[in-house]
Design a protein around this motif. Structure first.
Motif, PDB file in Angstrom:
ATOM      1  N   THR A  56       0.840  -1.181   0.000  1.00 44.93           N
ATOM      2  CA  THR A  56       0.000   0.000   0.000  1.00 44.93           C
ATOM      3  C   THR A  56       0.874   1.228   0.000  1.00 44.93           C
ATOM      4  O   THR A  56       1.689   1.431   0.885  1.00 44.93           O
ATOM      5  CB  THR A  56      -0.910   0.007   1.232  1.00 44.93           C
ATOM      6  OG1 THR A  56      -1.713  -1.159   1.202  1.00 44.93           O
ATOM      7  CG2 THR A  56      -1.785   1.239   1.240  1.00 44.93           C
TER       8      THR A  56
ATOM      9  N   ALA B 100      -7.451   1.297 -11.428  1.00 47.25           N
ATOM     10  CA  ALA B 100      -8.265   0.108 -11.198  1.00 47.25           C
ATOM     11  C   ALA B 100      -9.265   0.014 -12.342  1.00 47.25           C
ATOM     12  O   ALA B 100      -9.387   0.944 -13.153  1.00 47.25           O
ATOM     13  CB  ALA B 100      -8.978   0.183  -9.848  1.00 47.25           C
TER      14      ALA B 100
ATOM     15  N   SER C  63      -5.219  -8.196  -8.140  1.00 49.17           N
ATOM     16  CA  SER C  63      -6.192  -8.457  -7.085  1.00 49.17           C
ATOM     17  C   SER C  63      -7.565  -8.174  -7.680  1.00 49.17           C
ATOM     18  O   SER C  63      -7.706  -7.285  -8.519  1.00 49.17           O
ATOM     19  CB  SER C  63      -5.951  -7.544  -5.878  1.00 49.17           C
ATOM     20  OG  SER C  63      -4.728  -7.863  -5.246  1.00 49.17           O
TER      21      SER C  63
ATOM     22  N   TRP D  39      -7.265  -4.613  -9.924  1.00 49.25           N
ATOM     23  CA  TRP D  39      -6.159  -3.666  -9.954  1.00 49.25           C
ATOM     24  C   TRP D  39      -4.859  -4.441  -9.767  1.00 49.25           C
ATOM     25  O   TRP D  39      -4.858  -5.536  -9.202  1.00 49.25           O
ATOM     26  CB  TRP D  39      -6.320  -2.618  -8.842  1.00 49.25           C
ATOM     27  CG  TRP D  39      -6.200  -3.165  -7.455  1.00 49.25           C
ATOM     28  CD1 TRP D  39      -5.093  -3.183  -6.657  1.00 49.25           C
ATOM     29  CD2 TRP D  39      -7.244  -3.825  -6.697  1.00 49.25           C
ATOM     30  NE1 TRP D  39      -5.367  -3.788  -5.460  1.00 49.25           N
ATOM     31  CE2 TRP D  39      -6.667  -4.186  -5.449  1.00 49.25           C
ATOM     32  CE3 TRP D  39      -8.580  -4.127  -6.952  1.00 49.25           C
ATOM     33  CZ2 TRP D  39      -7.404  -4.843  -4.476  1.00 49.25           C
ATOM     34  CZ3 TRP D  39      -9.306  -4.783  -5.976  1.00 49.25           C
ATOM     35  CH2 TRP D  39      -8.731  -5.136  -4.757  1.00 49.25           C
TER      36      TRP D  39
ATOM     37  N   GLU E 139      -1.877  -5.839  -8.052  1.00 53.68           N
ATOM     38  CA  GLU E 139      -1.657  -6.023  -6.612  1.00 53.68           C
ATOM     39  C   GLU E 139      -0.500  -5.168  -6.099  1.00 53.68           C
ATOM     40  O   GLU E 139      -0.549  -4.636  -4.986  1.00 53.68           O
ATOM     41  CB  GLU E 139      -1.390  -7.494  -6.308  1.00 53.68           C
ATOM     42  CG  GLU E 139      -1.278  -7.793  -4.824  1.00 53.68           C
ATOM     43  CD  GLU E 139      -1.190  -9.279  -4.545  1.00 53.68           C
ATOM     44  OE1 GLU E 139      -1.051  -9.638  -3.371  1.00 53.68           O
ATOM     45  OE2 GLU E 139      -1.250 -10.071  -5.512  1.00 53.68           O
TER      46      GLU E 139
ATOM     47  N   THR F 157      -1.375  -1.116  -5.147  1.00 55.85           N
ATOM     48  CA  THR F 157      -2.538  -0.864  -4.290  1.00 55.85           C
ATOM     49  C   THR F 157      -2.321   0.444  -3.538  1.00 55.85           C
ATOM     50  O   THR F 157      -1.783   0.469  -2.440  1.00 55.85           O
ATOM     51  CB  THR F 157      -2.753  -2.020  -3.296  1.00 55.85           C
ATOM     52  OG1 THR F 157      -2.770  -3.253  -4.004  1.00 55.85           O
ATOM     53  CG2 THR F 157      -4.067  -1.847  -2.556  1.00 55.85           C
ATOM     54  N   THR F 158      -2.739   1.535  -4.144  1.00 55.03           N
ATOM     55  CA  THR F 158      -2.543   2.856  -3.548  1.00 55.03           C
ATOM     56  C   THR F 158      -3.659   3.175  -2.557  1.00 55.03           C
ATOM     57  O   THR F 158      -4.649   2.451  -2.446  1.00 55.03           O
ATOM     58  CB  THR F 158      -2.535   3.940  -4.637  1.00 55.03           C
ATOM     59  OG1 THR F 158      -3.834   3.992  -5.244  1.00 55.03           O
ATOM     60  CG2 THR F 158      -1.479   3.650  -5.704  1.00 55.03           C
TER      61      THR F 158
ATOM     62  N   VAL G 119      -6.923   3.565  -4.344  1.00 53.43           N
ATOM     63  CA  VAL G 119      -7.519   2.268  -4.649  1.00 53.43           C
ATOM     64  C   VAL G 119      -8.246   1.726  -3.424  1.00 53.43           C
ATOM     65  O   VAL G 119      -9.365   1.211  -3.505  1.00 53.43           O
ATOM     66  CB  VAL G 119      -6.446   1.270  -5.138  1.00 53.43           C
ATOM     67  CG1 VAL G 119      -7.018  -0.145  -5.218  1.00 53.43           C
ATOM     68  CG2 VAL G 119      -5.915   1.686  -6.505  1.00 53.43           C
ATOM     69  N   GLU G 120      -7.612   1.836  -2.246  1.00 50.79           N
ATOM     70  CA  GLU G 120      -8.246   1.386  -1.014  1.00 50.79           C
ATOM     71  C   GLU G 120      -9.547   2.151  -0.761  1.00 50.79           C
ATOM     72  O   GLU G 120     -10.544   1.581  -0.311  1.00 50.79           O
ATOM     73  CB  GLU G 120      -7.294   1.569   0.172  1.00 50.79           C
ATOM     74  CG  GLU G 120      -6.079   0.656   0.156  1.00 50.79           C
ATOM     75  CD  GLU G 120      -6.432  -0.765   0.571  1.00 50.79           C
ATOM     76  OE1 GLU G 120      -7.640  -1.055   0.785  1.00 50.79           O
ATOM     77  OE2 GLU G 120      -5.509  -1.586   0.678  1.00 50.79           O
TER      78      GLU G 120
ATOM     79  N   ILE H 151     -12.155   0.685  -3.064  1.00 50.84           N
ATOM     80  CA  ILE H 151     -12.547  -0.637  -2.569  1.00 50.84           C
ATOM     81  C   ILE H 151     -13.576  -0.478  -1.456  1.00 50.84           C
ATOM     82  O   ILE H 151     -14.591  -1.185  -1.409  1.00 50.84           O
ATOM     83  CB  ILE H 151     -11.323  -1.416  -2.051  1.00 50.84           C
ATOM     84  CG1 ILE H 151     -10.400  -1.787  -3.209  1.00 50.84           C
ATOM     85  CG2 ILE H 151     -11.745  -2.666  -1.294  1.00 50.84           C
ATOM     86  CD1 ILE H 151      -9.060  -2.353  -2.765  1.00 50.84           C
TER      87      ILE H 151
END
Length: 253
Positions: A2, A57, A70, A176, A178, A181-182, A185-186, A189
């Protein structure tokens, strides 16, 4: 991994038929300072776009390479057959693959159902795109089996569709890379999974009250209130106020 090196604009790719509007609206409400850019991309090209860093993503059709991406499966679509309005199949509510055995079935090059062997009789040529195949259905060349969202996307007033109960289905997922995973992006999600703004798993959870004079005053007020309440419960008075006045006892006559 991350990271915090997120792009100032969150770039979301989406394949034909995917509908990101609901999640985009929530994003704009929660992160008004971070623009969300939508990138329409053909289904076959979407994974390559993410690998090349062209989007953060994407809403992709499964399967995807899970050794690199992911993915969170979102929904599975109903498969339908697109037919002219005057076709005999319009008399029923749904059909099976066997019901299509004598029909000419168009199989576009951008097909997303992944047939091992498409049903029906093959057309002379494969259309380049699903949109081209829809035009051929309207011209009476054959029928087309697709996910329902694509039938809606390319809707024509002279065509209708019916569910095919035993045909392969197509699933849509948020995917996105894996290793990329910025934080943004989180955030997306969390929106897709329905987390609230203050979810403990989201980055936007409310921060604890900072310590300082304001916090100290609040603590003093709480202590004062608690002491007064205790005193009243015991039938006495609180002495937390240093400047409190006391009445002089009355003299007896």
């Amino acid at each position: 991994m991350t990271g915090s090196q997120a792009s100032p604009t969150f770039r979301l790719a989406y394949v034909p038929g995917a509908t990101p509007a609901k999640w985009v609206r929530i994003w704009n409400e929660r992160l008004p300072g971070v623009p969300l850019a939508l990138l329409a991309v053909p289904a076959a090209e979407a994974p390559g776009l993410l690998r090349a860093g062209g989007a953060d993503a994407g809403l992709l059709r499964l399967p995807v390479d899970r050794t690199y991406f992911s993915a969170i499966p979102l929904y599975t679509e109903t498969t339908v057959v697109v037919i002219p309005r005057d076709h005999v199949i319009t008399a029923v509510d749904e059909v099976s693959v066997d019901d299509l055995a004598e029909e000419v079935l168009l199989h576009p090059l951008d097909d997303v159902l992944g047939w091992d062997r498409p049903p029906g009789r093959p057309a002379v040529e494969r259309p380049a795109t699903t949109e081209d195949a829809v035009e051929l259905v309207a011209a009476g060349v054959g029928l087309l089996v697709v996910p329902q969202s694509l039938a809606r996307l390319h809707h024509r007033r002279d065509l209708v569709y019916r569910p095919v109960v035993d045909a392969p289905q197509s699933s849509v997922a948020l995917a996105w890379p894996e290793e990329a995973t910025t934080d943004l992006v989180e955030d997306f999600i969390g929106i897709v999974r329905g987390r609230t703004v203050n979810s403990s798993r989201g980055r936007k959870a409310a921060a604890p009250e900072p310590k300082g004079r304001t916090g100290a005053r609040a603590g003093d007020r709480r202590a004062s209130t608690g002491a007064k309440t205790t005193a009243r419960n015991l039938g006495g008075k609180s002495d937390v106020s240093k400047g409190a006045k006391r009445r002089k006892p009355r003299r007896r006559a």
